[in-house]
Design an enzyme around this catalytic site. Structure first.
Site, PDB file in Angstrom:
ATOM      1  N   ASP A  51      11.698 -14.555 -18.473  1.00  0.00           N
ATOM      2  CA  ASP A  51      11.327 -13.846 -19.726  1.00  0.00           C
ATOM      3  C   ASP A  51      10.306 -13.010 -19.480  1.00  0.00           C
ATOM      4  O   ASP A  51       9.757 -12.766 -18.368  1.00  0.00           O
ATOM      5  CB  ASP A  51      11.647 -14.785 -20.897  1.00  0.00           C
ATOM      6  CG  ASP A  51      12.091 -14.033 -22.212  1.00  0.00           C
ATOM      7  OD1 ASP A  51      12.996 -13.068 -21.926  1.00  0.00           O
ATOM      8  OD2 ASP A  51      11.341 -14.268 -23.315  1.00  0.00           O
ATOM      9  N   ASP A  91      15.806 -15.041 -15.167  1.00  0.00           N
ATOM     10  CA  ASP A  91      14.271 -14.641 -14.975  1.00  0.00           C
ATOM     11  C   ASP A  91      13.394 -15.525 -15.797  1.00  0.00           C
ATOM     12  O   ASP A  91      14.242 -16.546 -16.750  1.00  0.00           O
ATOM     13  CB  ASP A  91      14.342 -13.185 -15.627  1.00  0.00           C
ATOM     14  CG  ASP A  91      14.930 -13.139 -17.112  1.00  0.00           C
ATOM     15  OD1 ASP A  91      14.219 -13.570 -17.921  1.00  0.00           O
ATOM     16  OD2 ASP A  91      16.160 -12.746 -17.118  1.00  0.00           O
TER      17      ASP A  91
END
Length: 148
Positions: free
Chosen positions: A72, A70
Site C-alpha cells: 500500500d 504490495d
C-alpha cells in the site's frame, strides 16, 4: 488445511490476521492506509468480505488464500504501489494458487465436522408457516432443511 498446503509450497504463508475490504478498484490514500494499520488490520483488499458473507449464508466452508501484491502507500522503503507492480505480482502468484488448490482438493475430507453446514440453523425468526410458498421455493435450495 489451506495453510498447510501453501506452507509446503515454500511460499511465505501466514495463518490468521484481520482484513478490511474497501470499495474498489482503487488504491488507498496514505491517510486511509495508516488508519487501517492503526486499527490493527493485517491486509487491505477489495474482495473477501462479500465472498465470506455469501459462503456463510450458503453454509459453505470458506478459507482465504490472500496473495499480497504490495505494501500500500504507508511503507516508506518499498516501491510505490502501481498497477504494473500489482499485475506482475498477481501473475507470479497465479501458479502458486492453482497448485495449492489442486493439492488442497487431494487432502480435503469427504465430510466436514465444522459448523459451517449449520450456519443458518438459528438465523430464522419468521415462523415457517408465515413464509409464502413462492419464497420457500426461491430459497429452498439454501434453507429447505430449516423450513420443514
Amino acid at each position: 488445511l489451506l495453510y498447510q498446503i501453501v506452507s509446503k509450497s515454500g511460499a511465505a504463508a501466514h495463518k490468521g490476521g484481520t482484513m478490511i475490504t474497501i470499495e474498489g478498484p482503487r488504491f488507498s490514500t496514505k491517510a486511509e492506509s495508516n488508519v487501517y494499520r492503526s486499527w490493527g488490520f493485517s491486509l487491505i483488499g477489495m474482495t473477501t468480505s462479500p465472498e465470506a458473507f455469501l459462503a456463510r449464508e450458503a453454509e459453505i466452508c470458506y478459507a482465504v488464500m490472500a496473495h499480497v501484491t504490495d505494501y500500500d502507500v504507508w511503507h516508506l522503503t518499498e516501491e510505490a504501489v502501481n498497477v504494473e507492480l500489482v499485475v506482475k505480482t498477481l501473475q507470479k502468484n497465479t501458479e502458486l494458487a492453482q497448485e495449492s488448490i489442486l493439492s488442497l482438493v487431494d487432502i480435503l475430507p469427504e465430510e466436514s465436522s465444522c459448523s459451517c453446514s449449520r450456519a443458518l440453523e438459528n438465523a430464522f425468526i419468521t415462523n415457517p408457516a408465515a413464509i409464502s410458498s413462492d419464497a420457500k421455493n426461491r430459497l429452498g435450495l439454501l434453507v429447505d432443511k430449516y423450513l420443514k
